[in-house]
Design a protein around this motif. Structure first.
Motif, mmCIF file in Angstrom:
data_model
loop_
_atom_site.group_PDB
_atom_site.id
_atom_site.type_symbol
_atom_site.label_atom_id
_atom_site.label_comp_id
_atom_site.label_asym_id
_atom_site.label_seq_id
_atom_site.Cartn_x
_atom_site.Cartn_y
_atom_site.Cartn_z
ATOM 1 N N GLY A 133 0.803 -1.208 0.000
ATOM 2 C CA GLY A 133 0.000 0.000 0.000
ATOM 3 C C GLY A 133 0.839 1.261 0.000
ATOM 4 O O GLY A 133 2.065 1.239 0.193
ATOM 5 N N GLN A 134 0.154 2.375 -0.220
ATOM 6 C CA GLN A 134 0.775 3.691 -0.176
ATOM 7 C C GLN A 134 0.364 4.409 1.101
ATOM 8 O O GLN A 134 -0.709 4.145 1.664
ATOM 9 N N VAL A 135 1.210 5.333 1.532
ATOM 10 C CA VAL A 135 0.928 6.184 2.687
ATOM 11 C C VAL A 135 0.782 7.614 2.191
ATOM 12 O O VAL A 135 1.679 8.138 1.526
ATOM 13 N N LEU A 136 -0.350 8.229 2.521
ATOM 14 C CA LEU A 136 -0.598 9.633 2.177
ATOM 15 C C LEU A 136 -0.625 10.454 3.453
ATOM 16 O O LEU A 136 -1.443 10.204 4.349
ATOM 17 N N LEU A 137 0.277 11.423 3.538
ATOM 18 C CA LEU A 137 0.313 12.360 4.661
ATOM 19 C C LEU A 137 -0.222 13.680 4.133
ATOM 20 O O LEU A 137 0.466 14.400 3.408
ATOM 21 N N LEU A 138 -1.449 13.980 4.486
ATOM 22 C CA LEU A 138 -2.160 15.118 3.918
ATOM 23 C C LEU A 138 -2.275 16.228 4.960
ATOM 24 O O LEU A 138 -3.086 16.156 5.880
ATOM 25 N N GLY A 139 -1.400 17.225 4.845
ATOM 26 C CA GLY A 139 -1.396 18.309 5.817
ATOM 27 C C GLY A 139 -0.710 17.949 7.117
ATOM 28 O O GLY A 139 -0.764 18.718 8.077
#
Length: 244
Positions: A133-139
């Motif tokens: 999977g991917q990790v998204l760090l949004l803000g």
């Protein structure tokens, strides 16, 4: 910002349609978004598509008996709090370190896990890693990334903090976790150069990276220096507590 525009930003950043996406987010940083937190969730689900799986942390303070159908999150933000309450979203049952997921892999990701380590290989974070999977760090920054705790668990980092968790009425247990103030995790930005994509989603800075890349790079850093993510001794009470 409109839902379709955010979906397009996510795709341009590199979110994989049909993949697994673990999201840590600050809605305050991303707003304004058409439809509020729900609109952002819908855009995230649009980006991964119907064959994709969206995952978010829904952790609690462990101070009361955990009910995955009712217990609110603590310090996870309004997006995660909105997400786990939606129809069709599955939530795991760890009394302190629960996650929520929606999509084809949700049941596997949210399956039963040991109490410790909360973010070990047999946990939602570990299963996102296994599924590439991917990790998204949004803000938010890597200091909020639970995938780095997976790396610490796999590396058997020589520090821990014991957290009390209520597992039944009148029953509290101490659960060890590779934990600290996590500010040192921000060093990952430099180490992930060439593997991490940085851009904007909504009005927030966003980082997107494969979970396996996070773990590989962090484990290499821990092999060089097992204390690399902790603040210098005597400068941070939480990191000193972990050393102890």
């Amino acid at each position: 910002m409109r839902r379709a525009a955010i979906r397009d930003q996510l795709r341009a950043l590199g979110v994989t349609e049909g993949g697994v996406l673990l999201v840590h987010t600050s809605f305050r940083a991303a707003r304004p978004v058409e439809g509020g937190p729900l609109g952002l969730i819908e855009a995230l689900r649009d980006a991964v598509g119907p064959e994709g799986t969206l995952v978010m942390p829904t952790m609690t303070d462990g101070a009361s008996v955990f009910d995955p159908r009712r217990t609110p999150t603590v310090d996870m933000g309004v997006v995660a709090e909105t997400f786990w309450r939606l129809p069709g979203v599955r939530r795991s049952t760890h009394p302190g370190a629960s996650f929520a997921a929606a999509g084809p892999h949700a049941e596997r990701i949210c399956a039963e896990q040991p109490l410790a380590p909360p973010h070990g290989p047999d946990s939602p974070v570990g299963r996102v890693h296994d599924l590439d999977g991917q990790v998204l760090l949004l803000g938010v920054h890597h200091s909020e990334s639970t995938t780095l705790h997976l790396a610490e668990a796999l590396a058997d980092a020589p520090y821990a903090i014991h957290h009390p968790l209520v597992i039944a009425p009148g029953v509290t247990v101490e659960v060890p976790e590779h934990d600290h103030c996590c500010v040192g995790f921000r060093r990952m930005d430099a180490w992930l150069a060439g593997r991490q994509k940085v851009g904007h989603v909504g009005h927030a800075e966003a980082r997107l990276v494969r979970a396996r890349d996070v773990v590989e790079v962090a484990r290499a850093a821990l092999a060089r220096d097992p204390w690399v993510f902790l603040c210098p001794e005597g400068t941070c009470g939480e990191c000193d507590r972990a050393r102890g």
